[in-house]
Design an enzyme around this catalytic site. Structure first.
Site, short mmCIF file in Angstrom:
data_model
loop_
_atom_site.label_atom_id
_atom_site.label_comp_id
_atom_site.label_asym_id
_atom_site.label_seq_id
_atom_site.Cartn_x
_atom_site.Cartn_y
_atom_site.Cartn_z
N ARG A 1 5.71 -34.47 9.50
CA ARG A 1 4.64 -34.24 10.47
C ARG A 1 3.98 -32.87 10.28
O ARG A 1 2.83 -32.67 10.68
CB ARG A 1 5.17 -34.39 11.90
N HIS A 2 4.70 -31.95 9.66
CA HIS A 2 4.14 -30.61 9.47
C HIS A 2 3.07 -30.58 8.39
O HIS A 2 2.20 -29.71 8.40
CB HIS A 2 5.26 -29.61 9.16
N HIS B 1 7.85 -25.06 8.75
CA HIS B 1 6.77 -25.75 9.47
C HIS B 1 5.37 -25.44 8.96
O HIS B 1 4.48 -26.29 9.05
CB HIS B 1 6.83 -25.40 10.97
N ASP C 1 0.86 -1.19 0.00
CA ASP C 1 0.00 0.00 0.00
C ASP C 1 0.89 1.24 0.00
O ASP C 1 2.12 1.14 -0.13
CB ASP C 1 -1.03 -0.04 1.15
N HIS C 2 0.26 2.42 0.18
CA HIS C 2 1.00 3.68 0.08
C HIS C 2 2.05 3.84 1.20
O HIS C 2 2.98 4.62 1.05
CB HIS C 2 0.02 4.86 0.11
N CYS D 1 2.75 -3.49 4.11
CA CYS D 1 1.97 -2.29 4.44
C CYS D 1 2.72 -1.61 5.59
O CYS D 1 3.89 -1.89 5.81
CB CYS D 1 0.51 -2.63 4.78
N GLY D 2 2.07 -0.71 6.31
CA GLY D 2 2.78 0.01 7.36
C GLY D 2 3.27 -0.91 8.46
O GLY D 2 4.43 -0.88 8.85
N THR D 3 2.36 -1.75 8.96
CA THR D 3 2.71 -2.68 10.05
C THR D 3 2.98 -4.10 9.57
O THR D 3 3.55 -4.90 10.31
CB THR D 3 1.55 -2.77 11.06
N GLY D 4 2.48 -4.43 8.39
CA GLY D 4 2.49 -5.82 7.92
C GLY D 4 1.31 -6.60 8.45
O GLY D 4 0.99 -7.68 7.95
C1 RB5 Z 1 -1.98 2.75 6.20
O1 RB5 Z 1 -1.89 4.02 6.70
C2 RB5 Z 1 -1.80 1.72 7.29
O2 RB5 Z 1 -2.93 1.66 8.08
C3 RB5 Z 1 -1.48 0.37 6.70
O3 RB5 Z 1 -0.35 0.49 5.93
C4 RB5 Z 1 -1.20 -0.77 7.65
O4 RB5 Z 1 -0.28 -0.39 8.62
C5 RB5 Z 1 -2.34 -1.48 8.19
O5 RB5 Z 1 -2.19 -2.52 8.87
#
Ligand code: RB5
Length: 144
Positions: free
Chosen positions: A131-132, A97, A7-8, A64-67
């Site tokens: 096993r996995h 795994h 994303d952005h 994204c910002g946090t993943g």
């Molecule tokens: C976008 O601003 C932000 O919310 C997105 O990149 C992400 O972190 C969401 O989980």
């Protein structure tokens, strides 16, 4: 073939990973958001993950910002096992795994160096099977 999407919040890191693909002759399709665009991470997750489910791509790299948001979205798609990782141990073991087929990274969480390590470990570690496999099959059963 690797599908990459972002994303952005993750354009810069996406560009760095794409540069890494080019340097290492890794074939990729960039489904992601470009500079100056605003893209919603669930849409990006769907675009890239559909290409994995269809077989056009072998694995997905989602940023994204946090993943976290993009991993939540990706894991809604049948056939996708997405792992949000910010350490190489998890990136390695989610391949060994869980046979994860999507790696999610937070561009606001990890720096470029670690992100490239995560991608490298994820793409170069094979599923252990054994096993996995039974446990991965149980995950697939949860989709029904
Ligand atoms: C976008 O601003 C932000 O919310 C997105 O990149 C992400 O972190 C969401 O989980």
């Amino acid at each position: 073939m690797i599908g990459i999407g972002n994303d952005h919040a993750a354009v810069e890191l996406k560009n760095e990973i794409v540069a890494y693909f080019k340097e290492n002759n890794i074939e990729y399709i960039d489904f992601g958001c470009g500079e100056g665009e605003v893209c919603d991470y669930p849409d990006e997750a769907k675009l890239v993950c559909d290409s994995v489910v269809s077989g056009d791509c072998d694995k997905a790299i989602l940023i994204c910002g946090t993943g976290v948001g993009i991993s939540i979205a990706a894991n809604k798609i049948k056939g996708i096992r997405a792992a949000c990782c910010s350490d190489t141990f998890s990136a390695k073991y989610t391949r060994l795994h869980n046979d994860a087929n999507a790696l999610c990274i937070g561009a606001r969480v990890v720096g470029e160096g670690l992100a490239l390590e995560l991608v490298n470990v994820f793409l170069n570690t094979e599923f252990e099977g054994g096993r996995h496999q039974r446990r991965v099959d149980l995950i697939t059963k949860l989709e029904k």
